[in-house]
Design a protein around this motif. Structure first.
Motif, PDB file in Angstrom:
ATOM      1  N   VAL A   8       0.923  -1.263   0.067  1.00 23.93           N
ATOM      2  CA  VAL A   8      -0.017  -0.181  -0.133  1.00 23.93           C
ATOM      3  C   VAL A   8       0.738   1.249  -0.099  1.00 23.93           C
ATOM      4  O   VAL A   8       1.820   1.256   0.588  1.00 23.93           O
ATOM      5  CB  VAL A   8      -1.011   0.065   1.084  1.00 23.93           C
ATOM      6  CG1 VAL A   8      -1.662   1.325   1.237  1.00 23.93           C
ATOM      7  CG2 VAL A   8      -1.727  -1.032   1.263  1.00 23.93           C
ATOM      8  N   LYS A  53      -0.253   0.933 -15.076  1.00 26.51           N
ATOM      9  CA  LYS A  53      -1.220  -0.111 -15.342  1.00 26.51           C
ATOM     10  C   LYS A  53      -1.300  -0.426 -16.753  1.00 26.51           C
ATOM     11  O   LYS A  53      -1.249   0.562 -17.306  1.00 26.51           O
ATOM     12  CB  LYS A  53      -2.426   0.480 -14.671  1.00 26.51           C
ATOM     13  CG  LYS A  53      -3.543  -0.502 -14.978  1.00 26.51           C
ATOM     14  CD  LYS A  53      -5.052  -0.311 -14.350  1.00 26.51           C
ATOM     15  CE  LYS A  53      -5.792   0.623 -15.482  1.00 26.51           C
ATOM     16  NZ  LYS A  53      -7.197   1.131 -15.010  1.00 26.51           N
ATOM     17  N   VAL A 105      -1.186   2.264  -4.800  1.00 25.83           N
ATOM     18  CA  VAL A 105      -1.663   1.188  -4.273  1.00 25.83           C
ATOM     19  C   VAL A 105      -2.434   1.649  -3.193  1.00 25.83           C
ATOM     20  O   VAL A 105      -1.821   1.928  -2.144  1.00 25.83           O
ATOM     21  CB  VAL A 105      -0.861  -0.012  -4.068  1.00 25.83           C
ATOM     22  CG1 VAL A 105      -1.391  -1.154  -3.458  1.00 25.83           C
ATOM     23  CG2 VAL A 105      -0.028  -0.435  -5.497  1.00 25.83           C
ATOM     24  N   VAL A 106      -3.855   1.374  -3.243  1.00 24.54           N
ATOM     25  CA  VAL A 106      -4.508   1.863  -2.378  1.00 24.54           C
ATOM     26  C   VAL A 106      -4.846   0.748  -1.102  1.00 24.54           C
ATOM     27  O   VAL A 106      -4.878   0.961   0.064  1.00 24.54           O
ATOM     28  CB  VAL A 106      -5.881   2.569  -2.423  1.00 24.54           C
ATOM     29  CG1 VAL A 106      -6.841   2.979  -1.116  1.00 24.54           C
ATOM     30  CG2 VAL A 106      -5.692   3.571  -3.281  1.00 24.54           C
ATOM     31  N   GLU A 107      -5.342  -0.546  -1.803  1.00 19.78           N
ATOM     32  CA  GLU A 107      -5.646  -1.698  -0.925  1.00 19.78           C
ATOM     33  C   GLU A 107      -5.059  -2.796  -1.763  1.00 19.78           C
ATOM     34  O   GLU A 107      -5.255  -3.057  -2.961  1.00 19.78           O
ATOM     35  CB  GLU A 107      -7.007  -1.679  -0.893  1.00 19.78           C
ATOM     36  CG  GLU A 107      -7.671  -2.723   0.186  1.00 19.78           C
ATOM     37  CD  GLU A 107      -8.958  -2.656   0.244  1.00 19.78           C
ATOM     38  OE1 GLU A 107      -9.732  -3.501   0.507  1.00 19.78           O
ATOM     39  OE2 GLU A 107      -9.664  -1.641  -0.268  1.00 19.78           O
ATOM     40  N   LYS A 108      -4.556  -3.887  -0.755  1.00 20.09           N
ATOM     41  CA  LYS A 108      -4.226  -4.963  -1.467  1.00 20.09           C
ATOM     42  C   LYS A 108      -5.287  -6.059  -1.364  1.00 20.09           C
ATOM     43  O   LYS A 108      -5.744  -6.294  -0.167  1.00 20.09           O
ATOM     44  CB  LYS A 108      -3.147  -5.846  -0.850  1.00 20.09           C
ATOM     45  CG  LYS A 108      -2.534  -6.854  -1.142  1.00 20.09           C
ATOM     46  CD  LYS A 108      -1.114  -7.274  -0.342  1.00 20.09           C
ATOM     47  CE  LYS A 108      -0.403  -8.478  -1.058  1.00 20.09           C
ATOM     48  NZ  LYS A 108       0.808  -8.652  -0.388  1.00 20.09           N
ATOM     49  N   LEU A 109      -6.071  -6.281  -2.402  1.00 22.66           N
ATOM     50  CA  LEU A 109      -7.141  -7.004  -2.419  1.00 22.66           C
ATOM     51  C   LEU A 109      -6.947  -8.692  -2.158  1.00 22.66           C
ATOM     52  O   LEU A 109      -7.587  -9.360  -1.200  1.00 22.66           O
ATOM     53  CB  LEU A 109      -8.119  -7.183  -3.460  1.00 22.66           C
ATOM     54  CG  LEU A 109      -8.567  -5.622  -3.679  1.00 22.66           C
ATOM     55  CD1 LEU A 109      -9.315  -5.548  -5.166  1.00 22.66           C
ATOM     56  CD2 LEU A 109      -9.423  -5.176  -2.589  1.00 22.66           C
ATOM     57  N   ALA A 142      -3.950  -8.856  -7.004  1.00 22.83           N
ATOM     58  CA  ALA A 142      -5.095  -8.075  -7.152  1.00 22.83           C
ATOM     59  C   ALA A 142      -4.922  -6.905  -6.219  1.00 22.83           C
ATOM     60  O   ALA A 142      -4.779  -7.157  -5.051  1.00 22.83           O
ATOM     61  CB  ALA A 142      -6.528  -8.635  -6.853  1.00 22.83           C
ATOM     62  N   TYR A 143      -4.877  -5.771  -6.866  1.00 22.44           N
ATOM     63  CA  TYR A 143      -4.731  -4.439  -5.917  1.00 22.44           C
ATOM     64  C   TYR A 143      -5.800  -3.306  -6.482  1.00 22.44           C
ATOM     65  O   TYR A 143      -6.234  -3.340  -7.435  1.00 22.44           O
ATOM     66  CB  TYR A 143      -3.503  -3.623  -6.013  1.00 22.44           C
ATOM     67  CG  TYR A 143      -2.246  -4.636  -5.820  1.00 22.44           C
ATOM     68  CD1 TYR A 143      -1.983  -4.839  -4.691  1.00 22.44           C
ATOM     69  CD2 TYR A 143      -1.768  -5.489  -6.899  1.00 22.44           C
ATOM     70  CE1 TYR A 143      -0.836  -5.651  -4.193  1.00 22.44           C
ATOM     71  CE2 TYR A 143      -0.782  -6.390  -6.564  1.00 22.44           C
ATOM     72  CZ  TYR A 143      -0.292  -6.421  -5.180  1.00 22.44           C
ATOM     73  OH  TYR A 143       1.031  -7.351  -5.071  1.00 22.44           O
ATOM     74  N   TYR A 144      -6.261  -2.480  -5.424  1.00 19.80           N
ATOM     75  CA  TYR A 144      -7.102  -1.394  -5.697  1.00 19.80           C
ATOM     76  C   TYR A 144      -6.399  -0.137  -5.735  1.00 19.80           C
ATOM     77  O   TYR A 144      -5.343  -0.021  -5.091  1.00 19.80           O
ATOM     78  CB  TYR A 144      -8.086  -1.200  -4.331  1.00 19.80           C
ATOM     79  CG  TYR A 144      -9.140  -0.109  -4.777  1.00 19.80           C
ATOM     80  CD1 TYR A 144     -10.236  -0.142  -5.474  1.00 19.80           C
ATOM     81  CD2 TYR A 144      -8.910   1.168  -4.107  1.00 19.80           C
ATOM     82  CE1 TYR A 144     -11.093   0.709  -5.713  1.00 19.80           C
ATOM     83  CE2 TYR A 144      -9.727   2.218  -4.359  1.00 19.80           C
ATOM     84  CZ  TYR A 144     -10.720   2.113  -5.251  1.00 19.80           C
ATOM     85  OH  TYR A 144     -11.741   3.089  -5.532  1.00 19.80           O
ATOM     86  N   LEU A 145      -6.330   0.442  -6.885  1.00 26.18           N
ATOM     87  CA  LEU A 145      -5.319   1.580  -7.526  1.00 26.18           C
ATOM     88  C   LEU A 145      -6.404   2.901  -7.518  1.00 26.18           C
ATOM     89  O   LEU A 145      -7.461   2.986  -7.506  1.00 26.18           O
ATOM     90  CB  LEU A 145      -4.995   1.267  -8.894  1.00 26.18           C
ATOM     91  CG  LEU A 145      -4.270   0.060  -8.944  1.00 26.18           C
ATOM     92  CD1 LEU A 145      -3.887  -0.046 -10.353  1.00 26.18           C
ATOM     93  CD2 LEU A 145      -2.915  -0.020  -8.055  1.00 26.18           C
ATOM     94  N   GLU A 146      -5.696   3.905  -7.190  1.00 20.98           N
ATOM     95  CA  GLU A 146      -6.100   5.141  -7.227  1.00 20.98           C
ATOM     96  C   GLU A 146      -5.138   6.235  -7.900  1.00 20.98           C
ATOM     97  O   GLU A 146      -3.912   5.919  -7.919  1.00 20.98           O
ATOM     98  CB  GLU A 146      -6.284   5.818  -5.792  1.00 20.98           C
ATOM     99  CG  GLU A 146      -6.975   7.318  -5.745  1.00 20.98           C
ATOM    100  CD  GLU A 146      -7.031   7.574  -4.225  1.00 20.98           C
ATOM    101  OE1 GLU A 146      -5.745   8.006  -3.673  1.00 20.98           O
ATOM    102  OE2 GLU A 146      -8.150   7.112  -3.687  1.00 20.98           O
TER     103      GLU A 146
END
Length: 126
Positions: free
Chosen positions: A83, A89, A110-114, A118-122
């Motif tokens: 994070v 991307k 990287v905001v959150e590691k799912l 897999a990652y949540y990006l901003e």
């Protein structure tokens, strides 16, 4: 042509025998020269065995897929991000995209590691 994964032709897996191509009919191949009327029994036997050949092809296909998976995974370089990391991307081309356009977008944060990979990006700007 027999497929590498199954070791059989698709025609054989569906119909239980090999197709007779028009060239064989015209030239009378060895297979057609030895054809006799009592081949109906042999054909019925082939049809009885088609389920076994399909099962064998399924096993061969699973083994082939496993080998392909192992070969692919041997060359993959796992990338783990934390994070807060900045990443690029990969962008899939849509519409009129030329080969000279950038295949990457970003940077993204990287905001959150799912889950693994897999990652949540901003967008970096917020």
């Amino acid at each position: 042509m027999p497929k590498e994964g199954t070791g059989a032709t698709p025609f054989h897996l569906i119909y239980g025998g090999e197709a007779v191509v028009p060239v064989e009919v015209r030239v009378e191949s060895n297979r057609l020269q030895h054809y006799v009327e009592d081949n109906a029994e042999r054909r019925l036997l082939e049809l009885d065995l088609v389920d076994e050949s399909r099962a064998k092809a399924a096993i061969l296909l699973m083994a082939y897929r496993q080998r392909m998976k192992q070969n692919y995974n041997r060359r993959v370089i796992p990338r783990l991000f934390q994070v807060g990391n900045l990443v690029w991307k990969k962008v899939k081309p849509i519409g009129d995209v030329t080969k000279l356009e950038a295949p990457w977008a970003g940077p993204f944060k990287v905001v959150e590691k799912l889950r693994l990979g897999a990652y949540y990006l901003e967008d970096e700007d917020g």
